[in-house]
Design a protein around this motif. Structure first.
Motif, PDB file in Angstrom:
ATOM      1  N   PHE A  36       0.885  -1.259   0.542  1.00 57.22           N
ATOM      2  CA  PHE A  36      -0.020  -0.226  -0.071  1.00 57.22           C
ATOM      3  C   PHE A  36       0.919   1.507   0.138  1.00 57.22           C
ATOM      4  O   PHE A  36       2.075   0.959   0.602  1.00 57.22           O
ATOM      5  CB  PHE A  36      -0.879   0.475   1.355  1.00 57.22           C
ATOM      6  N   PHE A  37       0.044   2.204   0.137  1.00 50.85           N
ATOM      7  CA  PHE A  37       0.641   3.952  -0.352  1.00 50.85           C
ATOM      8  C   PHE A  37       0.428   4.643   0.772  1.00 50.85           C
ATOM      9  O   PHE A  37      -1.101   4.758   0.722  1.00 50.85           O
ATOM     10  CB  PHE A  37       0.345   4.094  -1.609  1.00 50.85           C
ATOM     11  N   ASP A  38       0.998   5.468   1.890  1.00 51.88           N
ATOM     12  CA  ASP A  38       0.817   6.647   2.663  1.00 51.88           C
ATOM     13  C   ASP A  38       1.826   7.612   2.629  1.00 51.88           C
ATOM     14  O   ASP A  38       3.302   7.646   2.310  1.00 51.88           O
ATOM     15  CB  ASP A  38       0.147   5.715   3.644  1.00 51.88           C
ATOM     16  N   LEU A  39       1.269   8.453   2.884  1.00 56.26           N
ATOM     17  CA  LEU A  39       2.133  10.010   2.893  1.00 56.26           C
ATOM     18  C   LEU A  39       3.296  10.089   4.234  1.00 56.26           C
ATOM     19  O   LEU A  39       3.926  10.723   4.097  1.00 56.26           O
ATOM     20  CB  LEU A  39       0.802  10.803   2.971  1.00 56.26           C
ATOM     21  N   HIS A  40       3.011   8.636   5.774  1.00 58.74           N
ATOM     22  CA  HIS A  40       3.119   9.444   6.706  1.00 58.74           C
ATOM     23  C   HIS A  40       4.880   7.601   6.238  1.00 58.74           C
ATOM     24  O   HIS A  40       4.650   6.863   5.974  1.00 58.74           O
ATOM     25  CB  HIS A  40       3.296   8.758   8.029  1.00 58.74           C
ATOM     26  N   PRO A  41       5.751   8.339   7.301  1.00 60.81           N
ATOM     27  CA  PRO A  41       6.269   7.305   7.835  1.00 60.81           C
ATOM     28  C   PRO A  41       6.038   5.989   7.588  1.00 60.81           C
ATOM     29  O   PRO A  41       5.049   5.743   8.591  1.00 60.81           O
ATOM     30  CB  PRO A  41       8.027   7.639   7.980  1.00 60.81           C
ATOM     31  N   PRO A  42       6.579   4.641   8.262  1.00 66.57           N
ATOM     32  CA  PRO A  42       6.330   3.176   8.532  1.00 66.57           C
ATOM     33  C   PRO A  42       5.712   3.008   9.957  1.00 66.57           C
ATOM     34  O   PRO A  42       4.993   2.207  11.351  1.00 66.57           O
ATOM     35  CB  PRO A  42       7.300   2.570   7.947  1.00 66.57           C
ATOM     36  N   PHE A  43       7.109   3.984  10.703  1.00 69.54           N
ATOM     37  CA  PHE A  43       7.070   3.117  12.120  1.00 69.54           C
ATOM     38  C   PHE A  43       5.577   2.956  13.273  1.00 69.54           C
ATOM     39  O   PHE A  43       5.227   2.158  13.635  1.00 69.54           O
ATOM     40  CB  PHE A  43       7.659   3.852  12.589  1.00 69.54           C
ATOM     41  N   LEU A  96      12.450   7.755  16.267  1.00 73.66           N
ATOM     42  CA  LEU A  96      10.698   7.143  16.282  1.00 73.66           C
ATOM     43  C   LEU A  96      10.103   8.530  16.351  1.00 73.66           C
ATOM     44  O   LEU A  96       8.413   7.995  15.454  1.00 73.66           O
ATOM     45  CB  LEU A  96      10.335   6.792  18.003  1.00 73.66           C
ATOM     46  N   VAL A  97      10.013  10.319  16.016  1.00 75.35           N
ATOM     47  CA  VAL A  97       9.215  11.344  15.715  1.00 75.35           C
ATOM     48  C   VAL A  97       9.362  11.174  14.440  1.00 75.35           C
ATOM     49  O   VAL A  97       8.351  11.302  14.073  1.00 75.35           O
ATOM     50  CB  VAL A  97       9.884  12.350  16.734  1.00 75.35           C
ATOM     51  N   ILE A  98      10.195  11.255  13.342  1.00 74.50           N
ATOM     52  CA  ILE A  98      10.711  11.549  12.459  1.00 74.50           C
ATOM     53  C   ILE A  98       9.793  10.060  12.084  1.00 74.50           C
ATOM     54  O   ILE A  98       9.700  10.547  10.272  1.00 74.50           O
ATOM     55  CB  ILE A  98      11.962  11.784  12.056  1.00 74.50           C
ATOM     56  N   SER A  99      10.402   9.111  12.288  1.00 72.82           N
ATOM     57  CA  SER A  99       9.813   7.833  11.576  1.00 72.82           C
ATOM     58  C   SER A  99       8.250   7.511  11.433  1.00 72.82           C
ATOM     59  O   SER A  99       7.609   6.972  11.156  1.00 72.82           O
ATOM     60  CB  SER A  99      10.494   6.398  12.385  1.00 72.82           C
ATOM     61  N   THR A 100       7.465   8.911  12.371  1.00 75.67           N
ATOM     62  CA  THR A 100       6.260   8.030  12.489  1.00 75.67           C
ATOM     63  C   THR A 100       5.188   9.289  11.898  1.00 75.67           C
ATOM     64  O   THR A 100       4.926   9.247  11.133  1.00 75.67           O
ATOM     65  CB  THR A 100       5.690   8.583  14.141  1.00 75.67           C
ATOM     66  N   ILE A 114      17.982   4.307  12.058  1.00 80.16           N
ATOM     67  CA  ILE A 114      16.722   3.953  12.164  1.00 80.16           C
ATOM     68  C   ILE A 114      15.688   4.067  11.627  1.00 80.16           C
ATOM     69  O   ILE A 114      14.747   3.112  11.474  1.00 80.16           O
ATOM     70  CB  ILE A 114      16.823   4.608  13.373  1.00 80.16           C
ATOM     71  N   TYR A 115      16.024   5.739  11.104  1.00 82.89           N
ATOM     72  CA  TYR A 115      14.937   5.979  10.014  1.00 82.89           C
ATOM     73  C   TYR A 115      14.824   5.301   8.789  1.00 82.89           C
ATOM     74  O   TYR A 115      13.824   4.471   8.539  1.00 82.89           O
ATOM     75  CB  TYR A 115      15.054   7.278   9.792  1.00 82.89           C
ATOM     76  N   LEU A 116      15.868   5.079   8.344  1.00 79.51           N
ATOM     77  CA  LEU A 116      16.386   3.627   7.101  1.00 79.51           C
ATOM     78  C   LEU A 116      15.435   2.427   7.915  1.00 79.51           C
ATOM     79  O   LEU A 116      14.910   1.767   7.025  1.00 79.51           O
ATOM     80  CB  LEU A 116      17.438   4.148   6.760  1.00 79.51           C
ATOM     81  N   PHE A 127      17.529  -1.615  -1.942  1.00 79.82           N
ATOM     82  CA  PHE A 127      16.404  -1.312  -1.042  1.00 79.82           C
ATOM     83  C   PHE A 127      16.876  -0.039  -1.108  1.00 79.82           C
ATOM     84  O   PHE A 127      15.422   0.893  -0.990  1.00 79.82           O
ATOM     85  CB  PHE A 127      16.947  -1.651   0.029  1.00 79.82           C
ATOM     86  N   PHE A 128      17.878   1.072  -1.491  1.00 80.47           N
ATOM     87  CA  PHE A 128      17.579   2.536  -1.247  1.00 80.47           C
ATOM     88  C   PHE A 128      17.511   3.179  -2.788  1.00 80.47           C
ATOM     89  O   PHE A 128      16.558   4.073  -2.838  1.00 80.47           O
ATOM     90  CB  PHE A 128      19.808   2.540  -1.104  1.00 80.47           C
ATOM     91  N   LYS A 129      17.594   2.268  -4.093  1.00 75.70           N
ATOM     92  CA  LYS A 129      16.017   2.946  -5.712  1.00 75.70           C
ATOM     93  C   LYS A 129      15.158   3.129  -4.437  1.00 75.70           C
ATOM     94  O   LYS A 129      14.125   3.441  -4.506  1.00 75.70           O
ATOM     95  CB  LYS A 129      16.544   2.226  -6.249  1.00 75.70           C
ATOM     96  N   LYS A 130      13.818   1.717  -4.049  1.00 80.00           N
ATOM     97  CA  LYS A 130      12.870   1.892  -3.516  1.00 80.00           C
ATOM     98  C   LYS A 130      13.187   3.268  -2.320  1.00 80.00           C
ATOM     99  O   LYS A 130      11.932   3.283  -2.494  1.00 80.00           O
ATOM    100  CB  LYS A 130      12.208   0.597  -2.993  1.00 80.00           C
ATOM    101  N   TRP A 131      13.393   2.786  -1.208  1.00 79.43           N
ATOM    102  CA  TRP A 131      13.419   3.591  -0.380  1.00 79.43           C
ATOM    103  C   TRP A 131      13.330   5.487  -1.041  1.00 79.43           C
ATOM    104  O   TRP A 131      12.386   5.728  -0.383  1.00 79.43           O
ATOM    105  CB  TRP A 131      14.302   4.099   0.693  1.00 79.43           C
ATOM    106  N   TRP A 132      14.506   5.718  -2.121  1.00 79.00           N
ATOM    107  CA  TRP A 132      13.991   7.311  -2.740  1.00 79.00           C
ATOM    108  C   TRP A 132      12.902   7.622  -3.250  1.00 79.00           C
ATOM    109  O   TRP A 132      12.582   8.322  -3.522  1.00 79.00           O
ATOM    110  CB  TRP A 132      15.242   6.960  -3.877  1.00 79.00           C
ATOM    111  N   GLU A 133      12.515   5.906  -4.471  1.00 78.81           N
ATOM    112  CA  GLU A 133      11.569   6.232  -5.393  1.00 78.81           C
ATOM    113  C   GLU A 133      10.236   6.726  -4.319  1.00 78.81           C
ATOM    114  O   GLU A 133       9.281   7.615  -4.011  1.00 78.81           O
ATOM    115  CB  GLU A 133      10.969   5.336  -5.918  1.00 78.81           C
ATOM    116  N   LEU A 134      10.633   5.900  -3.406  1.00 80.78           N
ATOM    117  CA  LEU A 134       8.827   6.404  -2.121  1.00 80.78           C
ATOM    118  C   LEU A 134       8.625   7.382  -1.744  1.00 80.78           C
ATOM    119  O   LEU A 134       7.707   8.805  -1.693  1.00 80.78           O
ATOM    120  CB  LEU A 134       9.205   4.930  -0.800  1.00 80.78           C
TER     121      LEU A 134
END
Length: 758
Positions: free
Chosen positions: A93-100, A231-235, A287-289, A548-555
């Motif tokens: 799925f796709f969402d605007l917020h980071p996953p934590f 944890l803040v920035i990952s939320t 940790i965010y990654l 991973f980094f290609k996926k992360w950068w695209e997302l």
């Protein structure tokens, strides 16, 4: 939060080097004395423990009371409950917020063996009927909301405030209706607020060990600050404001350490800088990654988020339609062409543009080219949506692969003409070119150049990769269709549609800004394919891999893009200037059968008190600065240290979490203010302590007197108002009580508009 100290030189007759160690001890001793003074007056430990236990119990009560009500999907539970289900089914799925925070909700679901079958489709869907274990999922938020309150209390205690100050700061959030409502539902905000509170607490603890740099406890609390920040920035990405808060304090501290009089050598200062760089930036980013790595590792199956991603990304997912349905496009194939952003299909029909548009402009009065969206997905059945992709040169054989950068023509199958763009203004966009159809000999000879289009790769990547020729595949290759003669990109939009003469279709026009991201199309399908064509046979394809980094950068790019696009109007959106006074709110839930509702709004009395204390603080700063300009020194050194350092840190934190929203164009809601509200609550508790003390400068060196009676009166009076408001508005915070029309009207304070007021 730091105190400066002037370093004394050696006494006459002493060797400066020989006495440097003793002098440093004197400096540390003096610094310790000043900092201990600045932290205020500690009361007996048992009083803190009793108050902490009491406020924690109250926080648990307000969060867990009737947590099962309502037993239906409420507000944004439709999103975050759904995302937890997708995690449990491993569906992308796709969402605007980071996953934590979403991973945390899914983990809670996994612990209770929830299978994720329920998809939280609509507000009001029954949890009981669908057998959803929603109470444990809500309890996760309630636990975090509960723990936020004692963490605030401990933060105030660490900063040296009295029991009354600690209790008041925690009580503001404990009995705030907005915090309570957000802490009882399957939402992300409880995680965000808890992480913000942990960050402030950890940094406050770290500040108590500044005199012991690089000790075990110093490293422990510096690391804890970094973990909390991650944890803040990952939320949510608004967590960057917490980074700003800590960044202000760190820069201030490093600036003081850089002072030559502090006695640090450049290598020693560099160690301080490197420790903070690692603990507060590099480690939190790792940790965010990590949470994104977990996100991609879990979501391995094709799902509703596929269409947001590139074809390259989609081909890494199991059961992906991209891998199953994507086919090489050949010349002279009959195809459908789909706009990526609007999901509408390129269309034409035997109707012409009107000779004059509504604004008086003259058109070409030729055949319309439009886009259509069919929610029933029957576009492929309409011959007016079919186009033959024709080579621009007779030397290209039928059945040859089509590549990006090729120049092609598009023949409209339904009417037989060729797609054309020319220097005539489009119907709705006077600055764009009109698209139409040219026929017969006119199209073949006279207007041949006007029917030529270059297929540019429209995906992400470097310029080098974009210019690389690649085979075009259905569904998989994003394209910018560039008109060769006038260099405009084919474009459509759904924010405004054609009038009655255009049947309400979307306009198609030529956009001069060819690199705009909304110029992207795909060849969706090949229609009427010959059964003997090898492409008509399904051949299972191996799932591809992507780093991973290609996926992360695209997302990341997509998340920021869609965040910035949240600019449309919303009935419950509000502007930042309305938040500190809680002028309005958001309707979360309505039960028409029982005339019950959940309305998200702050504790108005608590919000207004915070604004009063913030205003008083600005007045104190102004008064101190003005009097000192006239060499009138009213405040003691201890009082000024507390006013500018400790309270200044909390005030800066409030500002860092509030003022940046004025610069944002996206939709904004009251819940965006809650982190700033938490900082303002800490600040308010601290200011009560300050104004309850005798802060006057005393030339005789007598200690500052803390007026417990004054503090108790202020805290008690304010707390009564806050608690009264909480319980008065409790029915629309919990949604568990039916109110009469008069009772509903009585709660329509300020700009609050409630349901069932008539």
């Amino acid at each position: 939060m730091s105190s400066t100290l002037r370093k004394r030189g050696p006494k006459k007759g002493q060797n400066a080097v020989g006495n440097s160690a003793a002098q440093e001890d004197d400096d540390l001793k003096k610094l310790r004395e000043l900092e201990e003074e600045a932290r205020g007056f500690k009361e007996p430990e048992y009083k803190y423990q009793v108050a902490l236990a009491a406020i924690t119990i109250l926080a648990a009560y307000t969060r867990f009371y009737h947590i099962s009500i309502p037993d239906k999907v409420v507000f944004d539970e439709v999103h975050f409950g759904k995302f937890a289900s997708y995690y449990l089914e491993r569906t992308y799925f796709f969402d605007l917020h980071p996953p934590f925070a979403k991973l945390l909700i899914a983990f809670a679901g996994w612990l209770i063996r929830y299978d994720g079958a329920f998809k939280f489709e609509n507000i009001g869907d029954s949890y009981i009927t669908n057998k959803v274990p929603y109470i444990p999922l809500r309890a996760l938020s309630a636990i975090q909301g509960t723990l936020t309150v004692p963490v605030m209390f401990l933060t105030m205690k660490t900063l040296g405030f009295s029991v009354a100050g600690c209790l008041f700061a925690a009580l503001i959030v404990c009995f705030d209706n907005a915090h309570v409502a957000d802490s009882r539902l399957i939402l992300l905000d409880a995680t965000l607020i808890f992480a913000v509170a942990l960050t402030i607490y950890a940094y406050s603890k770290f500040s108590t060990y500044r005199k012991q740099p690089f000790s075990q406890k110093w490293w422990t609390w510096l690391t804890a600050t970094g973990v909390s920040l991650s944890l803040v920035i990952s939320t949510k990405y608004v967590g960057v404001f917490t980074y700003v808060t800590i960044g202000i304090a760190v820069i201030h501290e490093l600036w003081i350490l850089l002072d030559y009089q502090k006695g640090l050598t450049i290598p020693e200062f560099s160690k301080h800088f490197a420790a903070r760089l690692w603990s507060l930036i590099i480690m939190p980013f790792i940790i965010y990654l990590f949470w994104f790595y977990v996100h991609f590792a879990i979501l391995t199956k094709s799902g509703p988020g596929d269409n947001f991603m590139s074809a390259e990304f989609q081909e890494t997912l199991l059961e992906s339609p991209m891998a199953k349905l994507s086919k090489n496009v050949h010349y002279n194939d009959l195809i459908t062409i789909k706009h990526k952003d609007t999901d509408a299909f390129l269309h034409s029909h035997l109707h012409s543009y009107p000779l004059r548009y509504e604004d008086g402009r003259v058109s070409s009065n030729t055949q319309q080219v439009t886009c259509v969206f069919d929610p029933d997905s029957k576009e492929a059945e309409d011959v007016n949506n079919h186009w033959e992709i024709v080579p621009s040169s007779k030397d290209v054989a039928r059945g040859t692969d089509v590549y990006t950068n090729d120049v092609v023509r598009f023949r409209h199958v339904g009417t037989g003409g060729y797609l054309l763009a020319h220097d005539v203004a489009s119907p709705l966009k006077a600055t764009h070119e009109e698209f139409t159809i040219a026929y017969g000999e006119d199209a073949a000879v006279t207007k041949f150049n006007e029917t030529l289009f270059r297929l540019r790769f429209g995906g992400s990547g470097s310029t080098k990769n974009k210019n690389k020729r690649r085979v075009i595949k259905t569904k998989g290759t994003p394209l910018r269709i560039i008109h060769v003669d006038t260099v405009v990109a084919m474009w459509t939009h759904d924010d405004e549609v054609l009038p009655e003469w255009g049947f309400g279709h979307q306009e198609v026009s030529g956009n001069k800004k060819t690199q705009d991201s909304d110029n992207v199309w795909t060849i969706d399908d090949i229609v009427d394919m010959d059964p003997i064509d090898p492409r008509s046979k399904y051949v299972p394809k191996q799932v591809k891999t992507l780093s991973f980094f290609k996926k992360w950068w695209e997302l990341q790019g997509l998340m920021f893009k869609h965040n910035n696009q949240l600019s449309s109007e919303h009935p419950f959106a509000s502007q930042p200037e309305t938040w500190p006074l809680a002028l309005s709110g958001v309707s979360f839930y309505n039960d028409n059968d029982n005339r019950r509702q959940i309305f998200f709004t702050g504790n108005i009395i608590g919000f207004w008190l915070e604004v009063c204390f913030l205003s008083i603080y600005l007045g104190l700063l102004l008064a101190d600065q003005v009097t000192r300009r006239r060499h009138v020194y009213i405040l003691s050194d201890r009082a000024r240290s507390k006013l500018y350092n400790t309270l200044g840190f909390l005030f800066a934190g409030w500002g860092a979490h509030f003022f940046p929203f004025f610069l944002m164009n996206r939709q904004k809601f009251l819940h965006h203010y809650l982190p700033a509200h938490l900082l303002a609550a800490l600040f308010s508790g601290g200011l009560v302590d300050f104004i309850s003390s005798n802060n006057i400068r005393d030339s005789n060196g007598r200690p500052t007197v803390y007026n417990k009676i004054k503090s108790t009166v202020i805290v008690t009076g304010c707390s009564i108002g806050i608690v009264w408001f909480f319980f008065y508005f409790r029915p629309i915070t919990y949604g568990d009580t039916t109110l009469s029309v008069e009772e509903v009207k009585a709660r329509q304070w300020l700009d609050i508009k409630l349901h069932y007021a008539k």
